[in-house]
Scaffold this motif. Structure first.
Motif, short mmCIF file in Angstrom:
data_model
loop_
_atom_site.label_atom_id
_atom_site.label_comp_id
_atom_site.label_asym_id
_atom_site.label_seq_id
_atom_site.Cartn_x
_atom_site.Cartn_y
_atom_site.Cartn_z
N VAL A 113 9.70 10.37 -7.75
CA VAL A 113 8.79 10.17 -8.89
C VAL A 113 9.34 9.17 -9.90
N THR A 114 10.53 8.63 -9.67
CA THR A 114 11.10 7.67 -10.61
C THR A 114 11.48 6.36 -9.91
N GLN A 115 12.58 6.38 -9.20
CA GLN A 115 13.11 5.16 -8.60
C GLN A 115 12.20 4.58 -7.53
N LEU A 116 11.59 5.44 -6.72
CA LEU A 116 10.75 4.94 -5.62
C LEU A 116 9.53 4.17 -6.12
N PRO A 117 8.70 4.72 -7.03
CA PRO A 117 7.56 3.93 -7.51
C PRO A 117 7.99 2.67 -8.25
N PHE A 118 9.12 2.75 -8.96
CA PHE A 118 9.63 1.55 -9.64
C PHE A 118 10.00 0.48 -8.61
N HIS A 119 10.68 0.90 -7.54
CA HIS A 119 11.06 -0.04 -6.48
C HIS A 119 9.83 -0.69 -5.87
N HIS A 120 8.83 0.12 -5.52
CA HIS A 120 7.62 -0.43 -4.89
C HIS A 120 6.93 -1.43 -5.81
N THR A 121 6.85 -1.12 -7.10
CA THR A 121 6.17 -2.02 -8.03
C THR A 121 6.92 -3.34 -8.16
N VAL A 122 8.23 -3.27 -8.34
CA VAL A 122 9.03 -4.49 -8.52
C VAL A 122 9.01 -5.34 -7.25
N MET A 123 9.18 -4.72 -6.09
CA MET A 123 9.21 -5.50 -4.86
C MET A 123 7.85 -6.09 -4.53
N ARG A 124 6.78 -5.35 -4.80
CA ARG A 124 5.44 -5.88 -4.54
C ARG A 124 5.17 -7.09 -5.44
N LEU A 125 5.52 -6.97 -6.71
CA LEU A 125 5.32 -8.10 -7.62
C LEU A 125 6.16 -9.30 -7.19
N HIS A 126 7.39 -9.04 -6.78
CA HIS A 126 8.26 -10.13 -6.31
C HIS A 126 7.62 -10.85 -5.11
N LEU A 127 7.12 -10.09 -4.16
CA LEU A 127 6.51 -10.69 -2.97
C LEU A 127 5.25 -11.48 -3.33
N LEU A 128 4.45 -10.94 -4.24
CA LEU A 128 3.23 -11.64 -4.65
C LEU A 128 3.57 -12.92 -5.41
N TRP A 129 4.61 -12.88 -6.23
CA TRP A 129 5.04 -14.11 -6.91
C TRP A 129 5.47 -15.16 -5.89
N GLN A 130 6.18 -14.73 -4.85
CA GLN A 130 6.62 -15.67 -3.83
C GLN A 130 5.45 -16.20 -3.02
N ARG A 131 4.46 -15.37 -2.81
CA ARG A 131 3.27 -15.80 -2.08
C ARG A 131 2.55 -16.91 -2.84
N GLY A 132 2.51 -16.80 -4.18
CA GLY A 132 1.84 -17.79 -5.00
C GLY A 132 0.36 -17.49 -5.18
N ARG A 133 -0.28 -18.18 -6.08
CA ARG A 133 -1.67 -17.92 -6.42
C ARG A 133 -2.65 -18.72 -5.56
N GLN A 134 -2.14 -19.62 -4.75
CA GLN A 134 -2.99 -20.41 -3.85
C GLN A 134 -2.57 -20.19 -2.40
N PRO A 135 -3.54 -20.09 -1.49
CA PRO A 135 -4.98 -20.14 -1.74
C PRO A 135 -5.48 -18.89 -2.44
N ALA A 136 -6.52 -19.05 -3.25
CA ALA A 136 -7.08 -17.94 -4.00
C ALA A 136 -7.72 -16.93 -3.05
N PRO A 137 -7.72 -15.65 -3.42
CA PRO A 137 -8.29 -14.62 -2.54
C PRO A 137 -9.82 -14.57 -2.57
N GLY A 138 -10.43 -15.40 -3.39
CA GLY A 138 -11.89 -15.43 -3.50
C GLY A 138 -12.28 -16.45 -4.56
N VAL A 139 -13.53 -16.40 -4.98
CA VAL A 139 -14.00 -17.33 -6.01
C VAL A 139 -13.64 -16.76 -7.38
N PRO A 140 -12.74 -17.43 -8.12
CA PRO A 140 -12.36 -16.92 -9.45
C PRO A 140 -13.56 -16.87 -10.40
#
Length: 243
Positions: A113-140
């Motif tokens: 209930v503490t470290q695990l959700p924090f880990h998932h949030t940080v790692m997911r954000l890190h991966l999304l940052w590395q993925r980048g915003r392009q190509p866009a997932p749809g029409v903004p």
């Protein structure tokens, strides 16, 4: 997802990405992003991550390939026993971060209930940052249309807060607003305003927004007024697209 074997946890986070990334870039970006994602609370020194003066995790020498980096876990306050590794890799249209064989120092119920959700949030954000915003997932969606949805939502939860908390209207408004947005963004991507105006929030890879992302997006929302752009979407790895 997380699985346990003999007190050791294995877990994985993954996002869609077609951007080619080398193992060296994956290693460097990981250590660069962690301080940013934790607002400077966690810093890098050598191959270790520190919370203030405390070494929370120490990695061994990185094993780098053309498309991955593997960091053996060797110690630190967050580590209950030696062993395990963190691996970040790209392939088959995915960016994936996995932890295998890690034994947390925290008791399992507290870790969950503490470290695990924090880990998932940080790692997911890190991966999304590395993925980048392009190509866009749809029409903004245009800013004016986003503002219309926000106006509808403000009117809705303000009314609910007035009814639910007559004596303490401002605290009630804040609680209702936070719960409403985090739930709507992470369940369907649509608030009531979004449904009426035909828009929804998704991750930049097109996947559903996680609860952690939704909370980060909400907390970063005040920065929009300071920067006059959708900074909260940049931080949370999200995009508002036409539905």
């Amino acid at each position: 997802m997380a699985s346990w074997t003999g007190g050791r946890v294995t877990l994985e986070d993954s996002v869609a990405s077609s951007r080619p990334v080398t193992g060296r870039e994956l290693r460097e970006s990981f250590f660069l992003d962690i301080p940013k994602l934790t607002l400077g609370l966690v810093t890098q020194r050598g191959s270790s991550l520190f919370l203030g003066p405390l070494e929370i995790i120490r990695f061994g020498p990185a094993k780098t390939t053309r498309s991955s980096v593997e960091l053996p876990i060797e110690g630190g306050l967050a580590v209950g026993d030696l062993g395990g590794r963190l691996r970040i890799e790209t392939g088959k249209g995915r960016l994936t971060a996995s932890v295998e064989g890690y034994r947390p120092r925290l008791p399992r119920p507290l870790y969950m209930v503490t470290q695990l959700p924090f880990h998932h949030t940080v790692m997911r954000l890190h991966l999304l940052w590395q993925r980048g915003r392009q190509p866009a997932p749809g029409v903004p969606v245009a800013p004016t249309r986003r503002a219309s949805a926000a106006a509808i939502d403000i009117g809705l939860f303000a009314l609910v807060a007035l009814v639910a908390g007559r004596r303490r209207r401002l605290p009630a408004l804040a609680v209702v607003a936070a719960g409403y947005h985090v739930a709507c963004w992470s369940i369907s991507g649509r608030t009531v305003g979004g449904m009426i105006t035909g828009q929804r929030v998704v991750s930049v890879d097109g996947s559903r927004v996680s609860a952690g992302q939704a909370l980060v997006r909400l907390l970063a929302l005040p920065l929009v007024a300071l920067r006059l752009r959708a900074v909260h979407d940049e931080i949370a790895g999200t995009e508002v697209i036409a539905d």
